[in-house]
Design a protein around this motif. Structure first.
Motif, PDB file in Angstrom:
ATOM      1  N   TRP A  68       0.834  -1.206   0.000  1.00 32.58           N
ATOM      2  CA  TRP A  68       0.000   0.000   0.000  1.00 32.58           C
ATOM      3  C   TRP A  68       0.865   1.250   0.000  1.00 32.58           C
ATOM      4  O   TRP A  68       0.505   2.263  -0.591  1.00 32.58           O
ATOM      5  CB  TRP A  68      -0.953  -0.010   1.189  1.00 32.58           C
ATOM      6  N   THR A  69       2.039   1.202   0.622  1.00 30.75           N
ATOM      7  CA  THR A  69       2.967   2.329   0.616  1.00 30.75           C
ATOM      8  C   THR A  69       3.339   2.692  -0.817  1.00 30.75           C
ATOM      9  O   THR A  69       3.354   3.867  -1.188  1.00 30.75           O
ATOM     10  CB  THR A  69       4.225   1.997   1.435  1.00 30.75           C
ATOM     11  N   THR A  70       3.630   1.696  -1.631  1.00 29.69           N
ATOM     12  CA  THR A  70       3.955   1.938  -3.037  1.00 29.69           C
ATOM     13  C   THR A  70       2.768   2.563  -3.756  1.00 29.69           C
ATOM     14  O   THR A  70       2.931   3.527  -4.522  1.00 29.69           O
ATOM     15  CB  THR A  70       4.352   0.614  -3.734  1.00 29.69           C
ATOM     16  N   VAL A  71       1.570   2.047  -3.517  1.00 24.50           N
ATOM     17  CA  VAL A  71       0.370   2.580  -4.165  1.00 24.50           C
ATOM     18  C   VAL A  71       0.192   4.051  -3.808  1.00 24.50           C
ATOM     19  O   VAL A  71      -0.065   4.892  -4.679  1.00 24.50           O
ATOM     20  CB  VAL A  71      -0.877   1.756  -3.762  1.00 24.50           C
ATOM     21  N   VAL A  72       0.350   4.388  -2.546  1.00 20.45           N
ATOM     22  CA  VAL A  72       0.174   5.776  -2.098  1.00 20.45           C
ATOM     23  C   VAL A  72       1.224   6.685  -2.737  1.00 20.45           C
ATOM     24  O   VAL A  72       0.908   7.785  -3.195  1.00 20.45           O
ATOM     25  CB  VAL A  72       0.215   5.861  -0.559  1.00 20.45           C
ATOM     26  N   PHE A  73       2.479   6.243  -2.753  1.00 25.26           N
ATOM     27  CA  PHE A  73       3.537   7.035  -3.384  1.00 25.26           C
ATOM     28  C   PHE A  73       3.210   7.322  -4.842  1.00 25.26           C
ATOM     29  O   PHE A  73       3.247   8.468  -5.291  1.00 25.26           O
ATOM     30  CB  PHE A  73       4.888   6.319  -3.310  1.00 25.26           C
ATOM     31  N   VAL A  74       2.905   6.277  -5.600  1.00 26.76           N
ATOM     32  CA  VAL A  74       2.662   6.443  -7.038  1.00 26.76           C
ATOM     33  C   VAL A  74       1.446   7.333  -7.276  1.00 26.76           C
ATOM     34  O   VAL A  74       1.491   8.232  -8.131  1.00 26.76           O
ATOM     35  CB  VAL A  74       2.500   5.073  -7.732  1.00 26.76           C
ATOM     36  N   GLU A  75       0.385   7.118  -6.525  1.00 29.43           N
ATOM     37  CA  GLU A  75      -0.807   7.956  -6.712  1.00 29.43           C
ATOM     38  C   GLU A  75      -0.518   9.417  -6.390  1.00 29.43           C
ATOM     39  O   GLU A  75      -1.011  10.313  -7.074  1.00 29.43           O
ATOM     40  CB  GLU A  75      -1.967   7.422  -5.872  1.00 29.43           C
ATOM     41  N   SER A  76       0.298   9.673  -5.380  1.00 28.43           N
ATOM     42  CA  SER A  76       0.628  11.069  -5.064  1.00 28.43           C
ATOM     43  C   SER A  76       1.507  11.679  -6.147  1.00 28.43           C
ATOM     44  O   SER A  76       1.346  12.855  -6.486  1.00 28.43           O
ATOM     45  CB  SER A  76       1.285  11.181  -3.691  1.00 28.43           C
ATOM     46  N   TRP A  77       2.413  10.892  -6.712  1.00 30.04           N
ATOM     47  CA  TRP A  77       3.234  11.402  -7.813  1.00 30.04           C
ATOM     48  C   TRP A  77       2.364  11.740  -9.013  1.00 30.04           C
ATOM     49  O   TRP A  77       2.539  12.781  -9.646  1.00 30.04           O
ATOM     50  CB  TRP A  77       4.275  10.377  -8.248  1.00 30.04           C
ATOM     51  N   LEU A  78       1.441  10.846  -9.346  1.00 36.30           N
ATOM     52  CA  LEU A  78       0.600  11.052 -10.522  1.00 36.30           C
ATOM     53  C   LEU A  78      -0.311  12.265 -10.362  1.00 36.30           C
ATOM     54  O   LEU A  78      -0.601  12.952 -11.352  1.00 36.30           O
ATOM     55  CB  LEU A  78      -0.237   9.793 -10.802  1.00 36.30           C
ATOM     56  N   GLN A  79      -0.740  12.553  -9.161  1.00 31.48           N
ATOM     57  CA  GLN A  79      -1.598  13.717  -8.931  1.00 31.48           C
ATOM     58  C   GLN A  79      -0.885  15.031  -9.216  1.00 31.48           C
ATOM     59  O   GLN A  79      -1.526  16.028  -9.529  1.00 31.48           O
ATOM     60  CB  GLN A  79      -2.124  13.722  -7.493  1.00 31.48           C
ATOM     61  N   CYS A  80       0.413  15.032  -9.104  1.00 28.79           N
ATOM     62  CA  CYS A  80       1.188  16.254  -9.315  1.00 28.79           C
ATOM     63  C   CYS A  80       1.433  16.551 -10.798  1.00 28.79           C
ATOM     64  O   CYS A  80       1.942  17.619 -11.137  1.00 28.79           O
ATOM     65  CB  CYS A  80       2.531  16.154  -8.597  1.00 28.79           C
ATOM     66  N   LEU A  81       1.096  15.641 -11.669  1.00 27.21           N
ATOM     67  CA  LEU A  81       1.362  15.800 -13.099  1.00 27.21           C
ATOM     68  C   LEU A  81       0.162  16.408 -13.811  1.00 27.21           C
ATOM     69  O   LEU A  81      -0.966  16.337 -13.331  1.00 27.21           O
ATOM     70  CB  LEU A  81       1.667  14.430 -13.719  1.00 27.21           C
ATOM     71  N   THR A  82       0.431  16.968 -14.986  1.00 29.23           N
ATOM     72  CA  THR A  82      -0.673  17.420 -15.835  1.00 29.23           C
ATOM     73  C   THR A  82      -1.367  16.181 -16.400  1.00 29.23           C
ATOM     74  O   THR A  82      -0.821  15.062 -16.341  1.00 29.23           O
ATOM     75  CB  THR A  82      -0.160  18.288 -17.002  1.00 29.23           C
TER      76      THR A  82
END
Length: 156
Positions: free
Chosen positions: A100-114
């Motif tokens: 779940w830590t990986t999922v949270v990291f990736v989702e937070s990264w993706l939210q920062c992108l256009t």
């Protein structure tokens, strides 16, 4: 965090999302089973006929069978099948927390992108679409023609 670690997290993202959903359901189900087993183990232990309640002394332990059962449960003693199920649940919870830590990291990264950057990352890195396919899909989705190099620039 190293680039290799980030790439690994991105590549594992889809798998981990699915696995975490499965693990959450499995943990919930096993936790309910554990509650049921604990309740039935207590009632089975005190039910008449499951023990020798003759009242005859059997040594220097607590003399009353009921007291022995109460002391056993009060001291935290559990049947082996309950201990094993608790161990399995803890292992599943550990795996869930790790993934779940990986999922949270990736989702937070993706939210920062256009939207377009996110689309490229999801398509190319997470889903593994080739650059050739990606250029065709990009034109279809966004109505613009982009070269492979142009998409790579957007990705960065």
């Amino acid at each position: 965090m190293t680039q290799e670690r980030v790439d690994t997290m991105l590549h594992n993202y889809r798998e981990y999302v699915g696995r975490c959903k499965y693990l959450a359901a499995e943990i919930d189900e096993m936790t309910e089973d554990l509650k049921t087993l604990k309740a039935s183990s207590y009632s089975d232990a005190v039910a008449p006929g499951t023990q020798d309640l003759s009242g005859m002394p059997h040594g220097t332990d607590v003399s009353s069978p009921t007291e022995r059962i109460a002391v056993m449960f009060a001291s935290g003693s559990k049947p082996p099948y309950i201990v094993e199920l608790e161990k399995i649940i803890e292992e599943l919870k550990y795996e869930y927390r790790r993934k779940w830590t990986t999922v949270v990291f990736v989702e937070s990264w993706l939210q920062c992108l256009t939207d377009r950057e996110r689309w490229i990352i999801v398509q190319q890195v997470i889903d593994g679409v080739t650059w050739r396919e990606l250029t065709m899909q990009y034109e279809h989705c966004f109505g613009e023609t982009r070269t492979r190099d142009g998409l790579k620039k957007l990705k960065q």
